[in-house]
Design a protein around this motif. Structure first.
Motif, PDB file in Angstrom:
ATOM      1  N   LEU A   1       1.132  -1.243   0.239  1.00  9.14           N
ATOM      2  CA  LEU A   1      -0.135  -0.314  -0.017  1.00  9.14           C
ATOM      3  C   LEU A   1       0.600   1.118   0.083  1.00  9.14           C
ATOM      4  N   GLY A   2       0.742   2.363  -0.489  1.00  9.10           N
ATOM      5  CA  GLY A   2       1.035   3.467  -0.437  1.00  9.10           C
ATOM      6  C   GLY A   2       0.677   4.617   0.357  1.00  9.10           C
ATOM      7  N   ALA A   3       1.884   5.788   0.507  1.00  9.11           N
ATOM      8  CA  ALA A   3       1.432   6.824   1.649  1.00  9.11           C
ATOM      9  C   ALA A   3      -0.419   6.860   1.538  1.00  9.11           C
ATOM     10  N   SER A   4      -0.977   7.188   1.154  1.00  9.02           N
ATOM     11  CA  SER A   4      -2.782   7.501   1.196  1.00  9.02           C
ATOM     12  C   SER A   4      -3.644   5.962   1.345  1.00  9.02           C
ATOM     13  N   GLY A   5      -3.111   4.867   1.573  1.00  8.59           N
ATOM     14  CA  GLY A   5      -3.252   3.687   1.796  1.00  8.59           C
ATOM     15  C   GLY A   5      -4.196   2.594   0.776  1.00  8.59           C
ATOM     16  N   GLY A   6      -3.755   3.209  -0.897  1.00  7.27           N
ATOM     17  CA  GLY A   6      -3.784   3.207  -1.527  1.00  7.27           C
ATOM     18  C   GLY A   6      -3.240   1.878  -2.330  1.00  7.27           C
ATOM     19  N   LEU A   7      -3.266   0.540  -3.121  1.00  6.89           N
ATOM     20  CA  LEU A   7      -2.614  -0.060  -3.290  1.00  6.89           C
ATOM     21  C   LEU A   7      -1.845   0.499  -3.949  1.00  6.89           C
ATOM     22  N   LEU A   8      -0.597  -0.554  -4.420  1.00  8.53           N
ATOM     23  CA  LEU A   8       0.262   0.005  -5.151  1.00  8.53           C
ATOM     24  C   LEU A   8       0.743  -0.882  -7.145  1.00  8.53           C
ATOM     25  N   THR A   9       0.593  -0.937  -8.206  1.00  9.34           N
ATOM     26  CA  THR A   9       0.630  -1.479  -9.021  1.00  9.34           C
ATOM     27  C   THR A   9       1.992  -0.654 -10.846  1.00  9.34           C
TER      28      THR A   9
END
Length: 465
Positions: free
Chosen positions: A270-278
């Motif tokens: 997950l990234g800084a905002s809590g979103g998945l990293l792709t």
């Protein structure tokens, strides 16, 4: 050859676009597709919910692009009211619970997995925030629940917490339904997706509509019929540090955050905002057989070069197309975004693309900023109305960094010219030569965007001197 199994978690834009695209490329004998959606609807326009609530469009059926039956007719096993509660990546399976059948649980195996879990409305941990009558608005089920509350409410007082896109649009919808609306915004101006000077124009329009907008308001809780304790009765007021605002209904317009609870529990990145990293193919980093798209991922900002969370249906549908192509054996990529968004409050159109001033500073960019006031049509043509355009350019190179537009008819979609210029990496000087369409009913001889580009070009030269 054995049939591959594709499981999709989430049945809205990204998930079902991926399913549809994969089905175009692979037959049911080659690829079995199962999609789980915890709501009652699939493939719908969440962006249309405020206009459904306000009575401008019919719903919910009118907001559905493709029904569950249509998906199933294409050999996609779509299961509504099924909530995925766990991911077992080691064994390649997901655990689901049937929400309308006594909570029965079962495991479903997969060879390939797509996560399209969307986003959830921000709901701060305040007293009474979960009381009946307090609504977040993200899904058609949310819209239906809000309408049920409005229909049953004997009073006509609404409080909207937050003045972002959703908050402003819901405030207008409630005004249209005959409610007295108060908007509580923590920032100095509404629409924090604009710079404050442009947000002030939105505030003026909201006041003219009869929307009471309280700026600098920090919400401290929701009072209920039985007091302010969580778990009490129905919402009756919203409190701030300074005042109490009566409410028969409360709408949360505080934005959304990625719904990545399942992904986090499974240890996905997950990234800084809590979103998945792709990666560019929308494949989850480090997992060759898992893809993710829509409001649950972070995307590359092509202007700043940084990752950010942008919850928009346009991106979600593109993500789904890319995922479906790659899952189905083809090849596609999603390069990133420039941050384009458009909205309205009554007849005031609001648009932005690229970076705000604070975002440019956070990215370490030195820039010039200019604002022009022009008209949407030739000044002598009937119906000409004022339009404000703000433009940011990199100080040394003159590269366009961002544009904000606030005005009446024809203002909002002008931002698309700037979005293309940003994507192409154009300078503001180069923009001044763009061959845009002109006729008095549509534009002055110098389009407002080009007027801003000319002024920005002069500012870049002056800064260099």
């Amino acid at each position: 050859m054995a049939t591959e199994r594709l499981v999709i978690v989430g049945g809205d834009a990204a998930g079902m676009a991926a399913a549809s695209q994969a089905r175009r490329l692979r037959t049911p004998d080659e690829l079995a597709i199962t999609a789980f959606e915890r709501g009652h609807y699939t493939s719908y326009s969440a962006c249309g919910i405020p206009y459904w609530v306000g009575g401008e469009v019919d719903g919910p059926d009118a907001l559905i692009a493709r029904t569950a039956q249509e998906h199933r007719a294409r050999d996609i096993d779509l299961r509504l009211r099924h909530e995925v509660t766990a991911l077992d990546l080691d064994r390649g399976r997901v655990l689901t619970r049937e929400l309308d059948d006594g909570g029965r649980e079962s495991w479903t195996g997969f060879d390939k997995l797509v996560l399209a879990t969307g986003a959830r409305p921000r709901r701060p941990g305040l007293p009474g925030i979960d009381a009946p009558g307090v609504h977040g608005v993200q899904t058609l089920d949310d819209g239906r629940a809000l309408l049920d509350t409005l229909d049953a409410s004997p009073g006509r007082r609404a409080v909207v917490v937050g003045a972002g896109y959703i908050g402003v649009e819901m405030a207008e919808a409630l005004i249209r339904r005959g409610y007295e609306v108060t908007v509580l915004e923590q920032s100095a101006q509404p629409m924090s997706t604009l710079d404050p000077d442009m947000g002030a124009l939105v505030h003026e329009a909201m006041c003219a509509m009869g929307i009471e907008t309280v700026r600098g308001a920090t919400v401290t809780g929701v009072l209920t019929d039985e007091g302010s304790a969580p778990g009490g009765g129905r919402a009756r007021a919203v409190t701030t540090q300074d005042a109490e605002y009566p409410a028969d209904v409360v709408v949360l317009g505080l934005g959304v955050r990625p719904e990545t609870t399942l992904a986090a529990a499974a240890g996905l990145p997950l990234g800084a905002s809590g979103g998945l990293l792709t990666d560019l193919a929308m494949r989850v980093r480090g997992h060759d057989h898992i893809w993710a798209g829509g409001d649950c991922v972070e995307v590359l900002d092509l202007v700043s070069g940084q990752l950010r969370h942008v919850a928009l249906g346009t991106h979600a549908n593109k993500h789904g197309q890319v995922i479906g192509a790659n899952v189905g054996g083809g090849y596609a990529t999603f390069p990133g975004v420039v941050g384009t968004a458009v909205s309205k409050v009554c007849d005031l159109e609001i648009a932005r693309t690229g970076l705000l001033e604070r975002e440019a500073r956070a990215a370490g960019l030195r820039f010039v900023s200019v604002t022009v006031e022009a008209t949407n049509r030739a000044g002598y043509y009937p119906g000409a109305r004022p339009m404000h355009v703000k433009m940011l350019a990199e100080r040394r190179t003159g590269r366009l960094l961002g544009v904000q537009i606030v005005g009446r008819e024809g203002a909002g979609k002008r931002v698309d010219v700037a979005a293309v210029a940003l994507t192409a990496g154009m300078t503001v000087e180069r923009m001044t030569a763009l061959d845009l369409g002109y006729a008095p009913p549509f534009s002055p001889v110098w389009d407002p965007v080009l007027v801003a580009a000319r002024k920005a070009t002069a500012a870049v030269r002056d800064a260099g001197a």
